[in-house]
Design a protein around this motif. Sequence first.
Motif, PDB file in Angstrom:
ATOM      1  N   CYS A  43       0.826  -1.209   0.000  1.00 23.19           N
ATOM      2  CA  CYS A  43       0.000   0.000   0.000  1.00 23.19           C
ATOM      3  C   CYS A  43       0.864   1.264   0.000  1.00 23.19           C
ATOM      4  CB  CYS A  43      -0.929  -0.002   1.213  1.00 23.19           C
ATOM      5  SG  CYS A  43      -2.210  -1.277   1.159  1.00 23.19           S
ATOM      6  N   LEU A  44       1.948   1.247   0.773  1.00 23.81           N
ATOM      7  CA  LEU A  44       2.846   2.403   0.797  1.00 23.81           C
ATOM      8  C   LEU A  44       3.499   2.625  -0.563  1.00 23.81           C
ATOM      9  CD1 LEU A  44       4.588   1.907   4.266  1.00 23.81           C
ATOM     10  CD2 LEU A  44       2.852   3.612   3.668  1.00 23.81           C
ATOM     11  N   PHE A  45       3.889   1.545  -1.216  1.00 28.80           N
ATOM     12  CA  PHE A  45       4.497   1.671  -2.539  1.00 28.80           C
ATOM     13  C   PHE A  45       3.492   2.239  -3.543  1.00 28.80           C
ATOM     14  CE2 PHE A  45       5.553  -0.041  -6.742  1.00 28.80           C
ATOM     15  CZ  PHE A  45       6.851   0.417  -6.878  1.00 28.80           C
ATOM     16  N   ALA A  46       2.272   1.708  -3.502  1.00 25.13           N
ATOM     17  CA  ALA A  46       1.239   2.223  -4.408  1.00 25.13           C
ATOM     18  C   ALA A  46       0.937   3.688  -4.121  1.00 25.13           C
ATOM     19  CB  ALA A  46      -0.029   1.378  -4.281  1.00 25.13           C
ATOM     20  N   TRP A 127      12.025   7.945  -4.228  1.00 26.03           N
ATOM     21  CA  TRP A 127      12.789   6.755  -3.880  1.00 26.03           C
ATOM     22  C   TRP A 127      12.981   5.852  -5.091  1.00 26.03           C
ATOM     23  CZ3 TRP A 127      10.241   5.026   1.393  1.00 26.03           C
ATOM     24  CH2 TRP A 127      10.545   5.995   2.354  1.00 26.03           C
ATOM     25  N   ASP A 128      14.130   5.191  -5.105  1.00 21.91           N
ATOM     26  CA  ASP A 128      14.394   4.205  -6.151  1.00 21.91           C
ATOM     27  C   ASP A 128      14.463   2.813  -5.521  1.00 21.91           C
ATOM     28  OD1 ASP A 128      16.826   4.198  -4.845  1.00 21.91           O
ATOM     29  OD2 ASP A 128      17.852   5.383  -6.374  1.00 21.91           O
ATOM     30  N   ALA A 129      15.053   1.873  -6.232  1.00 21.63           N
ATOM     31  CA  ALA A 129      15.051   0.477  -5.772  1.00 21.63           C
ATOM     32  C   ALA A 129      15.772   0.303  -4.444  1.00 21.63           C
ATOM     33  CB  ALA A 129      15.691  -0.418  -6.836  1.00 21.63           C
ATOM     34  N   LEU A 130      16.808   1.109  -4.177  1.00 22.55           N
ATOM     35  CA  LEU A 130      17.584   0.937  -2.951  1.00 22.55           C
ATOM     36  C   LEU A 130      16.721   1.164  -1.720  1.00 22.55           C
ATOM     37  CD1 LEU A 130      20.241   0.531  -1.443  1.00 22.55           C
ATOM     38  CD2 LEU A 130      20.704   2.982  -1.758  1.00 22.55           C
ATOM     39  N   GLU A 131      15.975   2.269  -1.680  1.00 23.45           N
ATOM     40  CA  GLU A 131      15.152   2.573  -0.505  1.00 23.45           C
ATOM     41  C   GLU A 131      14.077   1.511  -0.276  1.00 23.45           C
ATOM     42  OE1 GLU A 131      16.008   4.732  -2.743  1.00 23.45           O
ATOM     43  OE2 GLU A 131      16.736   6.575  -1.825  1.00 23.45           O
ATOM     44  N   TRP A 132      13.398   1.106  -1.355  1.00 22.27           N
ATOM     45  CA  TRP A 132      12.339   0.114  -1.193  1.00 22.27           C
ATOM     46  C   TRP A 132      12.892  -1.269  -0.844  1.00 22.27           C
ATOM     47  CZ3 TRP A 132       7.775   1.776  -0.253  1.00 22.27           C
ATOM     48  CH2 TRP A 132       7.325   2.973  -0.787  1.00 22.27           C
ATOM     49  N   ALA A 133      14.065  -1.601  -1.371  1.00 17.11           N
ATOM     50  CA  ALA A 133      14.685  -2.884  -1.013  1.00 17.11           C
ATOM     51  C   ALA A 133      15.051  -2.904   0.467  1.00 17.11           C
ATOM     52  CB  ALA A 133      15.927  -3.125  -1.871  1.00 17.11           C
ATOM     53  N   CYS A 136      11.784  -3.346   2.453  1.00 15.96           N
ATOM     54  CA  CYS A 136      11.281  -4.722   2.352  1.00 15.96           C
ATOM     55  C   CYS A 136      12.137  -5.673   3.184  1.00 15.96           C
ATOM     56  CB  CYS A 136      11.270  -5.163   0.890  1.00 15.96           C
ATOM     57  SG  CYS A 136      10.002  -4.342  -0.114  1.00 15.96           S
ATOM     58  N   ALA A 137      13.456  -5.467   3.163  1.00 21.58           N
ATOM     59  CA  ALA A 137      14.341  -6.303   3.981  1.00 21.58           C
ATOM     60  C   ALA A 137      14.117  -6.054   5.464  1.00 21.58           C
ATOM     61  CB  ALA A 137      15.798  -6.036   3.604  1.00 21.58           C
ATOM     62  N   ALA A 138      13.666  -4.841   5.802  1.00 19.82           N
ATOM     63  CA  ALA A 138      13.453  -4.512   7.211  1.00 19.82           C
ATOM     64  C   ALA A 138      12.285  -5.279   7.816  1.00 19.82           C
ATOM     65  CB  ALA A 138      13.213  -3.009   7.361  1.00 19.82           C
ATOM     66  N   ILE A 139      11.373  -5.769   6.987  1.00 22.82           N
ATOM     67  CA  ILE A 139      10.211  -6.512   7.523  1.00 22.82           C
ATOM     68  C   ILE A 139      10.656  -7.772   8.266  1.00 22.82           C
ATOM     69  CG2 ILE A 139       8.128  -7.778   6.890  1.00 22.82           C
ATOM     70  CD1 ILE A 139       7.698  -5.778   4.638  1.00 22.82           C
ATOM     71  N   VAL A 256      12.141   9.848   8.122  1.00 23.00           N
ATOM     72  CA  VAL A 256      11.269   9.010   7.289  1.00 23.00           C
ATOM     73  C   VAL A 256      11.379   7.541   7.683  1.00 23.00           C
ATOM     74  CG1 VAL A 256      10.779   8.269   4.935  1.00 23.00           C
ATOM     75  CG2 VAL A 256      11.402  10.651   5.385  1.00 23.00           C
ATOM     76  N   PHE A 257      12.602   7.047   7.857  1.00 23.18           N
ATOM     77  CA  PHE A 257      12.782   5.634   8.179  1.00 23.18           C
ATOM     78  C   PHE A 257      12.173   5.275   9.531  1.00 23.18           C
ATOM     79  CE2 PHE A 257      16.663   5.091   5.221  1.00 23.18           C
ATOM     80  CZ  PHE A 257      15.826   4.685   4.202  1.00 23.18           C
ATOM     81  N   PHE A 258      12.372   6.122  10.544  1.00 21.04           N
ATOM     82  CA  PHE A 258      11.844   5.799  11.864  1.00 21.04           C
ATOM     83  C   PHE A 258      10.318   5.783  11.867  1.00 21.04           C
ATOM     84  CE2 PHE A 258      16.066   6.728  13.653  1.00 21.04           C
ATOM     85  CZ  PHE A 258      16.144   5.704  14.574  1.00 21.04           C
ATOM     86  N   SER A 259       9.702   6.686  11.116  1.00 26.55           N
ATOM     87  CA  SER A 259       8.239   6.693  11.074  1.00 26.55           C
ATOM     88  C   SER A 259       7.695   5.428  10.425  1.00 26.55           C
ATOM     89  CB  SER A 259       7.745   7.917  10.313  1.00 26.55           C
ATOM     90  OG  SER A 259       8.119   7.853   8.945  1.00 26.55           O
ATOM     91  N   LEU A 260       8.418   4.894   9.435  1.00 24.82           N
ATOM     92  CA  LEU A 260       7.966   3.657   8.786  1.00 24.82           C
ATOM     93  C   LEU A 260       8.236   2.433   9.658  1.00 24.82           C
ATOM     94  CD1 LEU A 260       9.076   4.400   5.127  1.00 24.82           C
ATOM     95  CD2 LEU A 260       6.766   4.399   6.047  1.00 24.82           C
TER      96      LEU A 260
END
Length: 500
Positions: A43-46, A127-133, A136-139, A256-260
Amino acid sequence: MRDGAQTRKADEDLKGRMRDNVHSNAAPEALRYFVTACVLMACLFALSKLAPVLPMWALLPFLIAFAVLSTMGALYHTVVWRFHKQYKLVAGGTLSYYNRRWRVWFAGFMVASLVSAFLFMLESPKWDALEWALLCAAIPIYYVVFKASESFLSREYAPRFYKSRAMILSFWIVGIALCLLYAILTSVLPGPEYASLQAAFDATPKHYAASPSALMVDLDRLTSFADGLTSFGMLELQGASYVLGLICRFVVYAAVFFSLVNQFGFCLLTPEEMRSEFQLLPVYDEQSGNFERPEQGRSLDKVYLAVFACVVIAASAILLGLEGAAEHARASEEQTAIEAFIDEQTALAVHVLDGEYGRMKSSEEVRAQMREELEPLVNDYYDGCRENVAEYVSWRKSPLGMLSNWASDDDGDRAHFKDGITKDVSDAEIERVYGEYEDRLSVLDQTQARASWLNLWSVLEASAYSQQVQELFANEDDLEAKALAVIEAARQNTLSELGA
């Protein structure tokens, strides 16, 4: 004694029920977490792709939903912390009354989460692939850290409390790790190189340029201006100071990262835990020896709904008001105040950094080239002078040399020495190269013309009279060693002047 025994019995019963519940729900918890987190990330990506084409009124529901999830993930620790305090409070007391409610905390978390949601809207389209990767790895990383923390803390805390402690610990560990990892990866991986600040501004994407929201267009221009400065500054910092570059990247992306990451905590909550965040805390019942909710505390506290409505209405009014002002300014003026400010600051930054800084950088590059070309010529020159030392010493010890030394003053002694050791050693090539570079530096530095010659024997000047020179003309002992020492002192002075 009887009350103490009942309290201990209640504690033990609660710990037993909680421990059994934790072990029995381990598999459902993992499944619930990963499913919820993956759906959330999708949902965040969309949303990051959809946000630039939505008007402000359509963005508001997504901002509110983002803030609610983040608030619920953060609020659970407050509930458990208040539950711990309730152990020592009397059910009907004033402290108990306020301890069982956390409306101010709820409002504070909502406001902070709305700010984070708005920052996400602005940043995520870039954001590009690095931020989203990384996210996703953080999950799975967050869940592994949470379970490891929970396993450790379960030996120190009662079952009712160690989950919230593990969530807080995981929040900090994963949040800091994400920021550091992103900073390191972006510093190590090759990135775009900009010849000037203007080139960095031109290359910075403006994802909201065609947005129907006038406010987002203006704010996107503002953040793009900051991104251009940051990109150009990061590029220079990587060459000047790797540590300073890491600090800058950490500051830019930490919010941004801490809020996510905080929303991962929401994915761990059960429906009962979510509901407990909006209910009155249970109170201790001395007759049953358990914590129980009074009848009025079993339903959701409607005051939280009122607080939520007030925060949402205030935030919506502010954003829609700013949106209306931005639209009015865009319709009535050729250039809005934000656009005028950005254009002025861009022109000023380009003038300063691409002008003064650019000239300074070019000047440093020319100086480096000059040092690289002149250093071998200077060394060859002084090596040639060293070869003439033996002949100078022979002349100095001859009757003519001793007579000349006796009859000459200091200036004459220095002139005889310089003439003797520079015999058949030319400095013409040094002066030619030095003069060419100094002419270029005069243009770059926009200063008056520089001296086109390099003083190779400044060590012999009276103002720079060194101990080596004084010893050379004091007596006839160890003349060769003294002469060589003076030549080496002259070599070091010249190389120092060149910066080598």
